[in-house]
Design an enzyme around this catalytic site. Sequence first.
Site, PDB file in Angstrom:
ATOM      1  N   ASP A 137       3.261  -4.198  -8.916  1.00  0.00           N
ATOM      2  CA  ASP A 137       2.896  -5.745  -9.647  1.00  0.00           C
ATOM      3  C   ASP A 137       3.391  -5.745 -11.083  1.00  0.00           C
ATOM      4  O   ASP A 137       4.540  -6.741 -11.080  1.00  0.00           O
ATOM      5  CB  ASP A 137       1.480  -6.378  -9.480  1.00  0.00           C
ATOM      6  CG  ASP A 137       0.732  -6.447  -8.529  1.00  0.00           C
ATOM      7  OD1 ASP A 137       1.361  -6.244  -7.336  1.00  0.00           O
ATOM      8  OD2 ASP A 137      -0.234  -6.669  -8.275  1.00  0.00           O
ATOM      9  N   SER A 149      -1.539 -13.287 -10.516  1.00  0.00           N
ATOM     10  CA  SER A 149      -1.408 -14.476 -11.632  1.00  0.00           C
ATOM     11  C   SER A 149      -2.035 -13.032 -12.936  1.00  0.00           C
ATOM     12  O   SER A 149      -2.092 -13.129 -14.160  1.00  0.00           O
ATOM     13  CB  SER A 149      -2.558 -15.307 -11.421  1.00  0.00           C
ATOM     14  OG  SER A 149      -4.008 -14.891 -11.272  1.00  0.00           O
ATOM     15  N   SER A 150      -3.444 -11.955 -12.587  1.00  0.00           N
ATOM     16  CA  SER A 150      -3.833 -11.383 -12.803  1.00  0.00           C
ATOM     17  C   SER A 150      -3.013 -10.402 -14.252  1.00  0.00           C
ATOM     18  O   SER A 150      -2.595 -10.308 -15.325  1.00  0.00           O
ATOM     19  CB  SER A 150      -4.522 -10.433 -12.359  1.00  0.00           C
ATOM     20  OG  SER A 150      -4.075  -9.667 -11.630  1.00  0.00           O
ATOM     21  N   TYR A 209     -10.159  -1.174  -0.525  1.00  0.00           N
ATOM     22  CA  TYR A 209      -8.952  -0.556  -1.329  1.00  0.00           C
ATOM     23  C   TYR A 209      -9.171   0.397  -1.922  1.00  0.00           C
ATOM     24  O   TYR A 209      -8.014   1.204  -1.945  1.00  0.00           O
ATOM     25  CB  TYR A 209      -8.882  -1.763  -2.446  1.00  0.00           C
ATOM     26  CG  TYR A 209      -7.114  -1.696  -3.779  1.00  0.00           C
ATOM     27  CD1 TYR A 209      -6.024  -2.170  -3.060  1.00  0.00           C
ATOM     28  CD2 TYR A 209      -6.692  -0.649  -4.681  1.00  0.00           C
ATOM     29  CE1 TYR A 209      -4.573  -1.282  -3.659  1.00  0.00           C
ATOM     30  CE2 TYR A 209      -6.307  -0.081  -4.865  1.00  0.00           C
ATOM     31  CZ  TYR A 209      -5.033  -1.190  -5.334  1.00  0.00           C
ATOM     32  OH  TYR A 209      -3.743   0.082  -5.777  1.00  0.00           O
ATOM     33  N   HIS A 239       0.808  -1.028  -0.114  1.00  0.00           N
ATOM     34  CA  HIS A 239      -0.089   0.287  -0.437  1.00  0.00           C
ATOM     35  C   HIS A 239       0.380   1.396  -0.297  1.00  0.00           C
ATOM     36  O   HIS A 239       0.570   2.352   0.551  1.00  0.00           O
ATOM     37  CB  HIS A 239      -0.365  -0.081   1.528  1.00  0.00           C
ATOM     38  CG  HIS A 239      -2.346  -0.864   0.866  1.00  0.00           C
ATOM     39  ND1 HIS A 239      -3.225  -0.613  -0.023  1.00  0.00           N
ATOM     40  CD2 HIS A 239      -2.376  -2.735   1.301  1.00  0.00           C
ATOM     41  CE1 HIS A 239      -3.745  -1.565  -0.121  1.00  0.00           C
ATOM     42  NE2 HIS A 239      -3.315  -2.868   0.930  1.00  0.00           N
ATOM     43  N   ASP A 280       2.472   2.249  -3.388  1.00  0.00           N
ATOM     44  CA  ASP A 280       2.678   2.202  -4.862  1.00  0.00           C
ATOM     45  C   ASP A 280       1.968   3.585  -4.957  1.00  0.00           C
ATOM     46  O   ASP A 280       2.404   4.263  -5.609  1.00  0.00           O
ATOM     47  CB  ASP A 280       2.609   0.922  -5.605  1.00  0.00           C
ATOM     48  CG  ASP A 280       1.318   0.337  -5.645  1.00  0.00           C
ATOM     49  OD1 ASP A 280       0.489   0.551  -4.786  1.00  0.00           O
ATOM     50  OD2 ASP A 280       0.928  -0.173  -6.205  1.00  0.00           O
ATOM     51  N   GLY A 285      -5.881 -16.052  -7.762  1.00  0.00           N
ATOM     52  CA  GLY A 285      -6.506 -15.308  -6.859  1.00  0.00           C
ATOM     53  C   GLY A 285      -5.684 -15.353  -5.411  1.00  0.00           C
ATOM     54  O   GLY A 285      -6.259 -15.105  -4.405  1.00  0.00           O
TER      55      GLY A 285
END
Length: 377
Positions: free
Chosen positions: A172, A127-128, A224, A45, A47, A122
């Site tokens: 990421d 992975s996304s 978020y 938290h 970035d 997930g």
Amino acid sequence: MSISSVAGPGGPGGGGLVDAFTARYGRAPEAVWRAPGRVNLIGDHTDYAGGLALPFAIDRAVLVAGAARDDGALVGWSVQRPGDDAWLVYAEGVRRAATRRGLLPADGRGADLLVDSDLPVGAGLSSSAALTVAVAGVLLQLAGRPAGPEETAALCQEAENVTVGVPTGLLDQTALLQSRTGHVLAVDFRHTPPTVDPIPCPLNGLQLLAVDTRVAHEVADGTYAERRRAVEAAATELGVQNLRDAEPAAVAALPPALRRRAQHVVNENERVTAVVALLRAGRTAEIGPLLTASHASLRDDFEVSCPELDLAVDAALRAGALGARMTGAGFGGTVVVLVREDEASRVIAAVEAAFDDASMPSRTTRVEPGEGARALR
Ligand code: ADP
Ligand code: MG
């Protein structure tokens, strides 16, 4: 899903994927990309707050093979989601973002895509982002328009933000694209694009473990967005662009709710700086207490932990781990643990026992800093 129970992606060279692609589409793929997952060693938290983080790519990855189509269609198949096309929104998002940036022709050539992965979906290992980065690599290569890591990271972020509708920062994508084997990446988000500094992370006698809590609580998305707004509000209130530049006394004087959010960000940036200094000095074993302090801050000040994350952290520490913390956005996902090699088995057993479901496949896996995304073909 357990990290250790997922099917392999057909060997490190993607050979199995090439055969599977050829069997499915009746021609060989023209491009194959591999994009790894990531663990953030510390700095969560931060970035979107212009702060610091220390991620590394792990040795599990998403593989994507592709060949161009003339009819403009994006056609896909995932070994992990047979017959389910929902993930194609990530590929469409990448295509739109790349087209908007002039990297792909506006008349939109399509592609056949095949996805295989040994990265749990997930579980907070991103992975996304791995999927978008690998798809971007393939689509840009098919168009003969390779892009650098910063541009690729930005367009993959845009794909998740705009087309998928998930408000992620750049952590990421940056980690997946720029990681190097044996290094963690000191990423500084003060400016866009962020600056990246690879720091050697020798694990002599130490191990890093990833513990999958196997939960992803639904509050994650809304919270978020709320935390992002709180961080922005604290910076506005303090009259700084970046919480790193706020005076500690001014942060302490904020209204309580904002103060705890801001304090997490300010203290987390300092912990990242301290970890980098220890790693540079070859004192990896000493970073443990900073990892644990980061977890306490995310749990108590930023309030993004959950019982399962706390359980894994507490069990690891009680069994003798040097440090442990949630990694990623929170409310589920993965815990990263630093442990002495000769105590790893004991810590793993204690964590498994804490979850009281020892008959399930193991939730714990050893991870080490691996290479970033690249073309395999
Ligand atoms: P995380 O990034 O933490 O793994 P997300 O919820 O952000 O979790 O992303 C998971 C989504 O990414 C899945 O719902 C799916 O749409 C997509 N995805 C990831 N890996 C694959 C895969 N191997 N095949 C198909 N879709 C995938
Ligand atoms: Mg994700």
